[in-house]
Structures are given as structure tokens and as C-alpha cells.
Scaffold this motif. Structure first.
Motif, short mmCIF file in Angstrom:
data_model
loop_
_atom_site.label_atom_id
_atom_site.label_comp_id
_atom_site.label_asym_id
_atom_site.label_seq_id
_atom_site.Cartn_x
_atom_site.Cartn_y
_atom_site.Cartn_z
N LEU A 6 0.61 -1.14 0.05
CA LEU A 6 -0.01 -0.01 0.17
C LEU A 6 1.00 1.26 0.17
CD1 LEU A 6 -2.86 1.05 0.07
CD2 LEU A 6 -2.76 0.93 2.80
N ASP A 7 2.04 1.34 0.94
CA ASP A 7 2.87 2.20 0.75
C ASP A 7 3.47 2.89 -0.49
OD1 ASP A 7 4.22 0.09 0.78
OD2 ASP A 7 5.90 0.78 2.18
N ASN A 33 -2.37 -0.13 10.04
CA ASN A 33 -2.22 -1.48 10.38
C ASN A 33 -2.26 -2.51 9.10
OD1 ASN A 33 -2.01 -1.35 13.10
ND2 ASN A 33 -4.07 -1.63 13.47
N LEU A 34 -2.82 -1.95 8.04
CA LEU A 34 -2.91 -2.62 6.86
C LEU A 34 -1.57 -2.28 6.09
CD1 LEU A 34 -4.24 -4.46 4.68
CD2 LEU A 34 -5.30 -2.35 3.95
N GLY A 37 1.41 -4.01 7.74
CA GLY A 37 1.58 -5.66 7.43
C GLY A 37 1.12 -6.30 9.14
N LYS A 38 0.44 -5.25 9.81
CA LYS A 38 0.02 -5.65 11.25
C LYS A 38 -1.42 -6.41 10.98
CE LYS A 38 2.80 -2.60 13.81
NZ LYS A 38 2.88 -1.44 14.70
N ALA A 39 -2.06 -6.04 10.09
CA ALA A 39 -3.35 -6.55 10.07
C ALA A 39 -3.29 -8.08 9.48
CB ALA A 39 -4.25 -5.88 8.99
N LYS A 40 -4.16 -8.80 10.30
CA LYS A 40 -4.40 -10.28 9.95
C LYS A 40 -5.29 -10.61 8.70
CE LYS A 40 -1.82 -11.23 13.38
NZ LYS A 40 -0.27 -11.25 12.83
N ALA A 41 -6.31 -9.61 8.42
CA ALA A 41 -7.18 -9.86 7.56
C ALA A 41 -7.67 -8.34 6.76
CB ALA A 41 -8.42 -10.50 8.02
#
Length: 69
Positions: A6-7, A33-34, A37-41
Motif C-alpha cells: 500500500l505504501d 495496520n494494513l 503488515g500488522k493486519a491479519k485480514a
């Protein structure tokens, strides 16, 4: 391993994370978070909104890399 790019897309579009968050009506914290990479979904509706706002495809944002290589 799934990597969120995303970045890179935001930089290409010269858009700030806060601008995207406002446009797709999601909190900056959740989008951050997305991005990190901290988001799980991720919900398909969120992915859809991101792709519409950034005029891109899901594969531009989410990438699979082989951990073993």
C-alpha cells in the motif's frame, strides 16, 4: 508470505494515508495496520474501496512472496 504494498501505491499516487482513510471512510489506525503488515485480514469491501480510490488492482496492493527463496 503475503506482503502489503500500500505504501508504494500511495507514493505513486502522491497521496497521504490520511487522505485515503478519509476518502474510503476508514480510520487511519486501521489503514496504518494494513500498510505496515500488522493486519491479519482485510474485508473485500475495504479492498474494493481502496482499489477504487487508488484506481488500481488488488494485485497492485497485495503480493505473495515465497519465504524460502
Amino acid at each position: 508470505m503475503i506482503v502489503v504494498r500500500l505504501d508504494r501505491i500511495l507514493a505513486d499516487r502522491k497521496m497521504k494515508l490520511s487522505e485515503l482513510a478519509s476518502e474510503i471512510d476508514i480510520t487511519v489506525a486501521n489503514l496504518s495496520n494494513l500498510k505496515t503488515g500488522k493486519a491479519k485480514a482485510i474485508r473485500f469491501s475495504t479492498l474494493d474501496a481502496i482499489c477504487k480510490a487508488l484506481e488500481c488492482q488488488p494485485a497492485d496492493i497485495i503480493e505473495y512472496t515465497d519465504n524460502e527463496s
